[in-house]
Design a protein around this motif. Sequence first.
Motif, mmCIF file in Angstrom:
data_model
loop_
_atom_site.group_PDB
_atom_site.id
_atom_site.type_symbol
_atom_site.label_atom_id
_atom_site.label_comp_id
_atom_site.label_asym_id
_atom_site.label_seq_id
_atom_site.Cartn_x
_atom_site.Cartn_y
_atom_site.Cartn_z
ATOM 1 N N HIS A 1 64.034 53.794 159.375
ATOM 2 C CA HIS A 1 65.070 53.604 160.388
ATOM 3 C C HIS A 1 64.410 53.461 161.739
ATOM 4 C CE1 HIS A 1 64.986 57.802 161.864
ATOM 5 N NE2 HIS A 1 64.930 58.176 160.604
ATOM 6 N N GLY A 2 65.099 52.769 162.629
ATOM 7 C CA GLY A 2 64.536 52.497 163.940
ATOM 8 C C GLY A 2 65.599 51.927 164.845
ATOM 9 N N VAL A 3 65.177 51.316 165.947
ATOM 10 C CA VAL A 3 66.103 50.703 166.890
ATOM 11 C C VAL A 3 65.599 49.301 167.203
ATOM 12 C CG1 VAL A 3 67.214 50.888 169.145
ATOM 13 C CG2 VAL A 3 66.703 52.965 167.852
ATOM 14 N N LEU A 4 66.523 48.334 167.098
ATOM 15 C CA LEU A 4 66.191 46.922 167.309
ATOM 16 C C LEU A 4 66.669 46.482 168.685
ATOM 17 C CD1 LEU A 4 65.266 44.180 165.955
ATOM 18 C CD2 LEU A 4 67.667 43.900 165.275
ATOM 19 N N PHE A 5 65.800 45.765 169.401
ATOM 20 C CA PHE A 5 66.159 45.211 170.707
ATOM 21 C C PHE A 5 66.055 43.690 170.651
ATOM 22 C CE2 PHE A 5 64.794 49.511 171.488
ATOM 23 C CZ PHE A 5 65.788 49.986 172.330
ATOM 24 N N ILE A 6 67.137 43.026 171.070
ATOM 25 C CA ILE A 6 67.185 41.557 171.016
ATOM 26 C C ILE A 6 67.438 41.025 172.428
ATOM 27 C CG2 ILE A 6 68.338 39.552 169.990
ATOM 28 C CD1 ILE A 6 69.215 41.483 167.699
ATOM 29 N N PRO A 7 66.570 40.104 172.888
ATOM 30 C CA PRO A 7 66.756 39.565 174.242
ATOM 31 C C PRO A 7 68.019 38.702 174.311
ATOM 32 C CG PRO A 7 64.602 38.934 173.317
ATOM 33 C CD PRO A 7 65.413 39.507 172.201
ATOM 34 N N PRO A 8 68.522 38.464 175.529
ATOM 35 C CA PRO A 8 69.673 37.576 175.672
ATOM 36 C C PRO A 8 69.281 36.137 175.367
ATOM 37 C CG PRO A 8 68.826 38.191 177.835
ATOM 38 C CD PRO A 8 68.045 38.982 176.826
ATOM 39 N N GLY A 9 70.241 35.316 174.995
ATOM 40 C CA GLY A 9 69.973 33.899 174.759
ATOM 41 C C GLY A 9 69.879 33.576 173.279
ATOM 42 N N GLU A 10 69.662 32.309 172.995
ATOM 43 C CA GLU A 10 69.684 31.803 171.626
ATOM 44 C C GLU A 10 68.393 32.074 170.855
ATOM 45 O OE1 GLU A 10 72.147 29.381 169.718
ATOM 46 O OE2 GLU A 10 72.992 31.120 170.737
ATOM 47 N N GLY A 11 67.285 32.148 171.582
ATOM 48 C CA GLY A 11 66.019 32.229 170.860
ATOM 49 C C GLY A 11 65.557 30.824 170.526
ATOM 50 N N PRO A 12 64.637 30.621 169.563
ATOM 51 C CA PRO A 12 64.053 31.679 168.742
ATOM 52 C C PRO A 12 63.045 32.525 169.532
ATOM 53 C CG PRO A 12 62.971 29.610 168.273
ATOM 54 C CD PRO A 12 64.065 29.300 169.251
ATOM 55 N N PHE A 13 62.888 33.781 169.136
ATOM 56 C CA PHE A 13 61.994 34.706 169.823
ATOM 57 C C PHE A 13 60.869 35.159 168.901
ATOM 58 C CE2 PHE A 13 66.348 35.543 171.476
ATOM 59 C CZ PHE A 13 66.161 35.116 172.786
ATOM 60 N N PRO A 14 59.710 35.503 169.475
ATOM 61 C CA PRO A 14 58.663 36.129 168.669
ATOM 62 C C PRO A 14 59.068 37.567 168.303
ATOM 63 C CG PRO A 14 57.951 35.896 170.967
ATOM 64 C CD PRO A 14 59.308 35.284 170.875
ATOM 65 N N ALA A 15 58.614 38.038 167.134
ATOM 66 C CA ALA A 15 59.018 39.354 166.632
ATOM 67 C C ALA A 15 57.879 40.360 166.720
ATOM 68 C CB ALA A 15 59.484 39.235 165.186
ATOM 69 N N VAL A 16 58.208 41.579 167.163
ATOM 70 C CA VAL A 16 57.204 42.632 167.290
ATOM 71 C C VAL A 16 57.734 43.929 166.673
ATOM 72 C CG1 VAL A 16 55.872 44.059 168.921
ATOM 73 C CG2 VAL A 16 56.239 41.624 169.404
ATOM 74 N N LEU A 17 56.881 44.558 165.880
ATOM 75 C CA LEU A 17 57.167 45.900 165.364
ATOM 76 C C LEU A 17 56.445 46.893 166.275
ATOM 77 C CD1 LEU A 17 58.231 47.815 163.090
ATOM 78 C CD2 LEU A 17 56.055 47.436 161.917
ATOM 79 N N ASP A 18 57.212 47.775 166.905
ATOM 80 C CA ASP A 18 56.611 48.805 167.756
ATOM 81 C C ASP A 18 56.520 50.088 166.941
ATOM 82 O OD1 ASP A 18 56.040 50.865 169.533
ATOM 83 O OD2 ASP A 18 57.238 50.028 171.153
ATOM 84 N N LEU A 19 55.287 50.414 166.533
ATOM 85 C CA LEU A 19 55.058 51.637 165.756
ATOM 86 C C LEU A 19 54.797 52.784 166.721
ATOM 87 C CD1 LEU A 19 52.665 50.622 162.843
ATOM 88 C CD2 LEU A 19 55.039 51.385 162.644
ATOM 89 N N CYS A 20 55.848 53.513 167.074
ATOM 90 C CA CYS A 20 55.640 54.666 167.959
ATOM 91 C C CYS A 20 55.371 55.888 167.082
ATOM 92 C CB CYS A 20 56.855 54.884 168.854
ATOM 93 S SG CYS A 20 58.435 54.363 168.182
ATOM 94 N N THR A 21 54.492 56.761 167.524
ATOM 95 C CA THR A 21 54.156 57.922 166.689
ATOM 96 C C THR A 21 55.414 58.750 166.419
ATOM 97 O OG1 THR A 21 51.975 57.896 167.684
ATOM 98 C CG2 THR A 21 52.533 59.827 166.397
ATOM 99 N N PHE A 22 56.151 59.069 167.500
ATOM 100 C CA PHE A 22 57.474 59.685 167.372
ATOM 101 C C PHE A 22 58.451 58.752 168.081
ATOM 102 C CE2 PHE A 22 54.461 63.122 167.011
ATOM 103 C CZ PHE A 22 54.931 63.800 165.888
ATOM 104 N N MET A 23 59.723 58.811 167.709
ATOM 105 C CA MET A 23 60.665 57.808 168.198
ATOM 106 C C MET A 23 60.729 57.736 169.725
ATOM 107 S SD MET A 23 62.439 55.449 167.099
ATOM 108 C CE MET A 23 63.274 54.211 168.060
ATOM 109 N N SER A 24 60.465 56.562 170.240
ATOM 110 C CA SER A 24 60.662 56.284 171.661
ATOM 111 C C SER A 24 61.076 54.829 171.797
ATOM 112 C CB SER A 24 59.377 56.515 172.456
ATOM 113 O OG SER A 24 59.566 56.041 173.778
ATOM 114 N N GLU A 25 62.091 54.591 172.611
ATOM 115 C CA GLU A 25 62.598 53.221 172.778
ATOM 116 C C GLU A 25 62.023 52.539 174.009
ATOM 117 O OE1 GLU A 25 66.877 53.469 172.830
ATOM 118 O OE2 GLU A 25 66.927 54.824 171.106
#
Length: 420
Positions: A148-172
């Motif tokens: 489980h995690g939290v997804l952030f999507i920029p405004p607009g149509e895209g397409p956008f590059p995708a990044v997985l942010d592996l935080c040690t403990f949950m931080s947004e």
Amino acid sequence: MEEMSSQVRLRLLPSARCLFDEPIQVKISRLKSRQVVTIKASSTDEKGVVFRSSATYRADGDGEIDLVRDASLNGSYVGVEPMGLLRTLTPNTLNTYFYKNKALEPHMVKFSVHDEEKHDRMLAEATNERLLMRDGVSRVPVKEGNFHGVLFIPPGEGPFPAVLDLCTFMSEKRASLLADKGFVVLAVPVFFEKPDISGKMHLDHYEEAVTFLKKLPQVGSKGVGVISRSKGGDIALSLAAFVPGIEAVVWINGCNANMGIPLFYKKRLILSPLMFNFSKVIPTDSGAKIIKYAIENPLDEKNKGSLVPVERAAGRFLFVASEDDLNWDSTAYVEAMVERLKRHGRSNFESVFYPAAGHLLEPPYGPFCPSALHGMLNFPVMWGGEPRTHAEVEVKLWKKIQEFLKTHLRCDDGHIKPRL
């Protein structure tokens, strides 16, 4: 209103509202010529802890002070440092980290100007609202399968590059700020609760997060980028080595071996754990300990099974090591990985070393944290770093990370997926 105090102006430019990672200019006008004042800043973190800083300035002949131009005479810092009041925000308890992990709530910093001569009387105040999400970014909590995690999507149509942010403990924080720059970012913690050091870790769970990202209709990059620090670093390396589709990895102050917990993939052990020797922990006067030398040497024969086979990775690496990291020997780990990659004829990496920076490299303009309770151990540790240099490095590195990810996660127009 008294004659002078109603006149003094405190301005935050270009605006009192900005993004967390943007600098502001603090300007004071309508003071008396050469008047000496104290500027104070305060902010309360998500745990209710109050952090404060202050600096004394002398106005010019026109009664003006500009923190971009003028030097602090004394206080939390000395000299010209436009964002010094933010960097030096400090709690009155030792070993305390500034918790700002929720993206929906801005980092609020209250600035005030006080008359040195008149018993610290307040002359003006203003509040800086430092947003983690720019307008139009959407935040979606995700719970799928084993992650489980939290997804952030920029405004607009895209397409956008995708990044997985592996935080040690949950931080947004880092994820939302990257989404502000045009990346679709999924923040997934390495540890959901208190880490179970006796247990196992499964790379498959993080692979599920990668697969989830790749399938999103807004994503246009062929593969996924991963950004990581500390324990997240060895998970990121393992993803790059064992899971297809990882195009770019940002590794910040981590290890080149699997730290502390056995790592499994497809039901078999792939990396044994590199262990800790607690007798080599060094105590300090603040009560925080230095753990850098307590980690076994990953290059020792008996630890070979913990080394991540980075040469198997198809994507690009950005290795970032702080030379004053007191948590891990990050510099040595980068040198070992570079040597290993070269030995296998690979050149898919760049490495940067930052003298005088510490372990906790974060997006810029947060308070500097010298030491805090370690999430995996039950005592506070020293992170290292000369505070002012560390803050300058955070500004430089943040730009570098964005450039690296933009360069290696290209979105081809032919890659736009049909809208659902």
